[in-house]
Design an enzyme around this catalytic site. Sequence first.
Site, PDB file in Angstrom:
ATOM      1  N   VAL A  92       2.792  -6.405  -4.712  1.00 59.94           N
ATOM      2  CA  VAL A  92       1.294  -6.489  -4.373  1.00 59.94           C
ATOM      3  C   VAL A  92       0.503  -5.110  -4.671  1.00 59.94           C
ATOM      4  O   VAL A  92       0.973  -4.250  -3.786  1.00 59.94           O
ATOM      5  CB  VAL A  92       0.353  -6.984  -3.590  1.00 59.94           C
ATOM      6  CG1 VAL A  92      -1.113  -7.216  -3.485  1.00 59.94           C
ATOM      7  CG2 VAL A  92       0.469  -8.302  -3.184  1.00 59.94           C
ATOM      8  N   LEU A 103      -9.828  -6.291  -7.979  1.00 57.79           N
ATOM      9  CA  LEU A 103      -8.910  -6.645  -8.485  1.00 57.79           C
ATOM     10  C   LEU A 103      -7.895  -6.903  -7.336  1.00 57.79           C
ATOM     11  O   LEU A 103      -7.322  -7.902  -7.508  1.00 57.79           O
ATOM     12  CB  LEU A 103      -8.517  -5.214  -8.373  1.00 57.79           C
ATOM     13  CG  LEU A 103      -9.234  -4.152  -9.798  1.00 57.79           C
ATOM     14  CD1 LEU A 103      -7.557  -2.897 -10.472  1.00 57.79           C
ATOM     15  CD2 LEU A 103      -9.599  -5.092 -10.888  1.00 57.79           C
ATOM     16  N   GLU A 129      -0.561  -4.073   5.277  1.00 55.97           N
ATOM     17  CA  GLU A 129      -1.468  -3.900   6.812  1.00 55.97           C
ATOM     18  C   GLU A 129      -2.021  -4.826   7.315  1.00 55.97           C
ATOM     19  O   GLU A 129      -2.840  -5.771   6.320  1.00 55.97           O
ATOM     20  CB  GLU A 129      -2.735  -2.837   6.167  1.00 55.97           C
ATOM     21  CG  GLU A 129      -2.066  -1.685   5.290  1.00 55.97           C
ATOM     22  CD  GLU A 129      -3.088  -0.326   5.229  1.00 55.97           C
ATOM     23  OE1 GLU A 129      -3.595   0.106   5.841  1.00 55.97           O
ATOM     24  OE2 GLU A 129      -3.703  -0.451   3.896  1.00 55.97           O
ATOM     25  N   TYR A 133      -5.134  -9.895   4.556  1.00 59.08           N
ATOM     26  CA  TYR A 133      -4.650 -10.724   3.722  1.00 59.08           C
ATOM     27  C   TYR A 133      -5.011 -12.433   4.528  1.00 59.08           C
ATOM     28  O   TYR A 133      -5.513 -12.761   4.445  1.00 59.08           O
ATOM     29  CB  TYR A 133      -3.311 -11.300   3.769  1.00 59.08           C
ATOM     30  CG  TYR A 133      -2.689 -10.498   2.795  1.00 59.08           C
ATOM     31  CD1 TYR A 133      -2.428 -10.937   1.487  1.00 59.08           C
ATOM     32  CD2 TYR A 133      -1.872  -9.435   2.872  1.00 59.08           C
ATOM     33  CE1 TYR A 133      -2.679  -9.814   0.354  1.00 59.08           C
ATOM     34  CE2 TYR A 133      -1.261  -8.298   1.856  1.00 59.08           C
ATOM     35  CZ  TYR A 133      -1.860  -8.546   0.865  1.00 59.08           C
ATOM     36  OH  TYR A 133      -0.852  -7.789  -0.544  1.00 59.08           O
ATOM     37  N   PHE A 423      10.296  -9.982   1.802  1.00 56.75           N
ATOM     38  CA  PHE A 423      10.763 -10.038   0.882  1.00 56.75           C
ATOM     39  C   PHE A 423       9.320  -9.416  -0.090  1.00 56.75           C
ATOM     40  O   PHE A 423       7.576  -8.985   0.942  1.00 56.75           O
ATOM     41  CB  PHE A 423      10.626 -11.338   0.102  1.00 56.75           C
ATOM     42  CG  PHE A 423       9.445 -12.196   0.978  1.00 56.75           C
ATOM     43  CD1 PHE A 423       8.376 -12.791   0.582  1.00 56.75           C
ATOM     44  CD2 PHE A 423      10.526 -13.582   1.916  1.00 56.75           C
ATOM     45  CE1 PHE A 423       7.632 -13.649   1.075  1.00 56.75           C
ATOM     46  CE2 PHE A 423       9.152 -13.485   2.882  1.00 56.75           C
ATOM     47  CZ  PHE A 423       7.810 -14.035   2.162  1.00 56.75           C
TER      48      PHE A 423
HETATM   49  C1  LIG Z   1       2.503  -8.946   0.699  1.00 56.82           C
HETATM   50  C2  LIG Z   1       2.267  -7.289  -0.030  1.00 56.82           C
HETATM   51  O1  LIG Z   1       2.630  -7.469  -1.434  1.00 56.82           O
HETATM   52  S1  LIG Z   1       2.021  -6.806   1.274  1.00 56.82           S
HETATM   53  C3  LIG Z   1       1.154  -4.621   0.202  1.00 56.82           C
HETATM   54  C4  LIG Z   1      -0.292  -4.822  -0.265  1.00 56.82           C
HETATM   55  N1  LIG Z   1       0.180  -3.463  -1.044  1.00 56.82           N
HETATM   56  C5  LIG Z   1      -0.421  -2.220  -0.408  1.00 56.82           C
HETATM   57  O2  LIG Z   1      -0.958  -2.481   0.610  1.00 56.82           O
HETATM   58  C6  LIG Z   1      -0.394  -0.778  -1.808  1.00 56.82           C
HETATM   59  C7  LIG Z   1      -1.315   0.327  -1.217  1.00 56.82           C
HETATM   60  N2  LIG Z   1      -2.452  -0.602  -1.009  1.00 56.82           N
HETATM   61  C8  LIG Z   1      -3.090  -1.477  -2.356  1.00 56.82           C
HETATM   62  O3  LIG Z   1      -2.536  -1.129  -4.016  1.00 56.82           O
HETATM   63  C9  LIG Z   1      -4.945  -1.873  -2.552  1.00 56.82           C
HETATM   64  O4  LIG Z   1      -5.626  -0.982  -1.288  1.00 56.82           O
HETATM   65  C10 LIG Z   1      -4.575  -3.250  -1.613  1.00 56.82           C
HETATM   66  C11 LIG Z   1      -4.124  -3.788  -2.574  1.00 56.82           C
HETATM   67  C12 LIG Z   1      -4.832  -3.506  -0.783  1.00 56.82           C
HETATM   68  C13 LIG Z   1      -5.944  -3.719  -2.231  1.00 56.82           C
HETATM   69  O5  LIG Z   1      -6.346  -3.963  -3.402  1.00 56.82           O
HETATM   70  P1  LIG Z   1      -8.174  -3.686  -3.750  1.00 56.82           P
HETATM   71  O6  LIG Z   1      -8.452  -4.377  -4.955  1.00 56.82           O
HETATM   72  O7  LIG Z   1      -8.812  -2.699  -3.861  1.00 56.82           O
HETATM   73  O8  LIG Z   1      -9.268  -4.685  -2.998  1.00 56.82           O
HETATM   74  P2  LIG Z   1     -10.059  -5.672  -3.581  1.00 56.82           P
HETATM   75  O9  LIG Z   1     -11.197  -4.057  -3.723  1.00 56.82           O
HETATM   76  O10 LIG Z   1      -9.753  -7.092  -3.485  1.00 56.82           O
HETATM   77  O11 LIG Z   1     -10.699  -5.493  -1.439  1.00 56.82           O
HETATM   78  C14 LIG Z   1     -10.658  -7.363  -1.119  1.00 56.82           C
HETATM   79  C15 LIG Z   1     -11.421  -7.293   0.507  1.00 56.82           C
HETATM   80  O12 LIG Z   1      -9.859  -6.407   1.099  1.00 56.82           O
HETATM   81  C16 LIG Z   1     -10.696  -5.367   1.310  1.00 56.82           C
HETATM   82  N3  LIG Z   1      -9.405  -4.646   2.011  1.00 56.82           N
HETATM   83  C17 LIG Z   1      -8.930  -4.137   0.514  1.00 56.82           C
HETATM   84  N4  LIG Z   1      -7.505  -3.390   1.245  1.00 56.82           N
HETATM   85  C18 LIG Z   1      -7.711  -3.186   2.548  1.00 56.82           C
HETATM   86  C19 LIG Z   1      -6.946  -2.664   3.500  1.00 56.82           C
HETATM   87  N5  LIG Z   1      -6.065  -1.928   3.274  1.00 56.82           N
HETATM   88  N6  LIG Z   1      -7.669  -2.641   4.752  1.00 56.82           N
HETATM   89  C20 LIG Z   1      -8.337  -3.210   5.355  1.00 56.82           C
HETATM   90  N7  LIG Z   1      -9.062  -4.352   4.140  1.00 56.82           N
HETATM   91  C21 LIG Z   1      -9.055  -4.426   2.611  1.00 56.82           C
HETATM   92  C22 LIG Z   1     -11.914  -4.640   1.015  1.00 56.82           C
HETATM   93  O13 LIG Z   1     -13.023  -3.805   1.263  1.00 56.82           O
HETATM   94  C23 LIG Z   1     -12.320  -5.964   0.560  1.00 56.82           C
HETATM   95  O14 LIG Z   1     -13.087  -6.442   1.331  1.00 56.82           O
HETATM   96  P3  LIG Z   1     -14.266  -7.782   0.685  1.00 56.82           P
HETATM   97  O15 LIG Z   1     -14.237  -8.757   0.853  1.00 56.82           O
HETATM   98  O16 LIG Z   1     -15.310  -7.603   2.253  1.00 56.82           O
HETATM   99  O17 LIG Z   1     -15.531  -6.812   0.310  1.00 56.82           O
END
Ligand SMILES: CC(=O)SCCNC(=O)CCNC(=O)[C@H](O)C(C)(C)COP(=O)(O)OP(=O)(O)OC[C@H]1O[C@@H](n2cnc3c(N)ncnc32)[C@H](O)[C@@H]1OP(=O)(O)O
Length: 423
Positions: A92, A103, A129, A133, A423
């Site tokens: 992701v 997104l 982090e 989720y 994974f």
């Molecule tokens: C299973 C896996 O693959 S784990 C890997 C996850 N990927 C990563 O950590 C890579 C680096 N990070 C990213 O790519 C992005 O920041 C992501 C995927 C974590 C978040 O994507 P975004 O498109 O910014 O998230 P989006 O805007 O949909 O946010 C949804 C909600 O989650 C929250 N959120 C998103 N990322 C985080 C975070 N890292 N920590 C805390 N809260 C978060 C947002 O504030 C938002 O909160 P709300 O519902 O209260 O408004």
Amino acid sequence: MTTPQGYHALSVDHSRAAEVLHVDAFAFAFTVPEKDAGFIHDILPWDRTRAIEVVDPLRGRVGTLAAVHASFAFKTRVPGGREVATAGLSWVGVHPGHRRRGLLRAMIHDHFSRSLARGEVISTLFAAETQIYQRFGYGLAATEARVQLGRGVDIRPLEGSDALSVEIDSASLERHGDEIRSIQSRMARPGTVTTLAPQTLADILMDLEIDREGGEELRIAVVRDGADPVAWALFQRKGDWGDSGPDGKVRVRAWGALDAASTVRLWGVLVDFDLMATTYAGKFALDDPLLLRLKDIRSAKVAVADNLWVRILDVAEALQARGYAAECDVTIHLEDAFLPLNAGVWRIHVASGEARVTRDDGADPASADLRIDIQELGAAYLGGTTITELLRAGLVDERTPGTAAELSRAMASDIKPVANFGF
Ligand SMILES: CC(=O)SCCNC(=O)CCNC(=O)[C@H](O)C(C)(C)COP(=O)(O)OP(=O)(O)OC[C@H]1O[C@@H](n2cnc3c(N)ncnc32)[C@H](O)[C@@H]1OP(=O)(O)O
């Protein structure tokens, strides 16, 4: 839920592999040298890889990918010994230029509806982090111990383990893939991924130079009982020298064992390589035979961390698929803000280890025995976290005295869950 304005969700195949890698490289902050970039073709399930593309110039260059995710199709061992169809969410990533615009939220909706349509009753993941989720209903279903073991640490001997053979080799999909598959399919621990898609195996055995951190190429230890493989470990050693001599480090990347004898035999090797002072490893369930057989647990420098997160997608199918340790008959008021179709009153009736889980749409939620959120039901699903633990933590409300203990006894597992590779 629709994709945010200016973006469009789509499936992506091999032809867009370089773009998928580009998004994830930006999201996770890594760079793969051009010569190694082909690995992405082998490790992503291209019939289950999704992306979000820019369609409005106000958002960026039209046609470029802003976000990606993929899910592995596999089965997960559950309490009672059965397996359930699972969508293992992975890779992701949202490009930093497009973050916090919803997104990820859109991709999770997409992931859940596609998983449900394929008949996958739970989704699992390892979280980059932990805060990300939970809002989508993933509960912490398994914790793991991470340990540092000194050279030749004392493991209480076990009769029969010396009769097992150990082969040490460079890891290879062709030579070892089937043996890893065979061991995984027989592991009894809840949380185990028991069936491995080719991409999952390729992912486990991936050996990029950027991951070696100056150490050797990926090695494997396979323990066999006669010709039968009974334990495996992928590891990398890195030689080093300190003031008092050899100070090498062994990093065990992933490992699995069928029982105590194979565990003892495997770890006897992994903690006793020449010139290596310390072995670092994780993915130990808290009741792992190795931890119980260490003569000096203090020497192991144990840290506890989150392991597998579980999201129940199909309540009735998921709860009926697992086994139960005791009879029970309780009603739960289930809350599920992200998949409201799951919300409502459910009756969980267990007799002879089998559950019948039915919805009662006419029932007043306030009359249910317990109130629980889908996140907590996910946390309890593999039997590691119990309902009474959640009750004591204020995460479950009990309205009919005794029903939390009743459901807790039924859902508890006497084998602690863990997923033995990421994974
Ligand atoms: C299973 C896996 O693959 S784990 C890997 C996850 N990927 C990563 O950590 C890579 C680096 N990070 C990213 O790519 C992005 O920041 C992501 C995927 C974590 C978040 O994507 P975004 O498109 O910014 O998230 P989006 O805007 O949909 O946010 C949804 C909600 O989650 C929250 N959120 C998103 N990322 C985080 C975070 N890292 N920590 C805390 N809260 C978060 C947002 O504030 C938002 O909160 P709300 O519902 O209260 O408004």
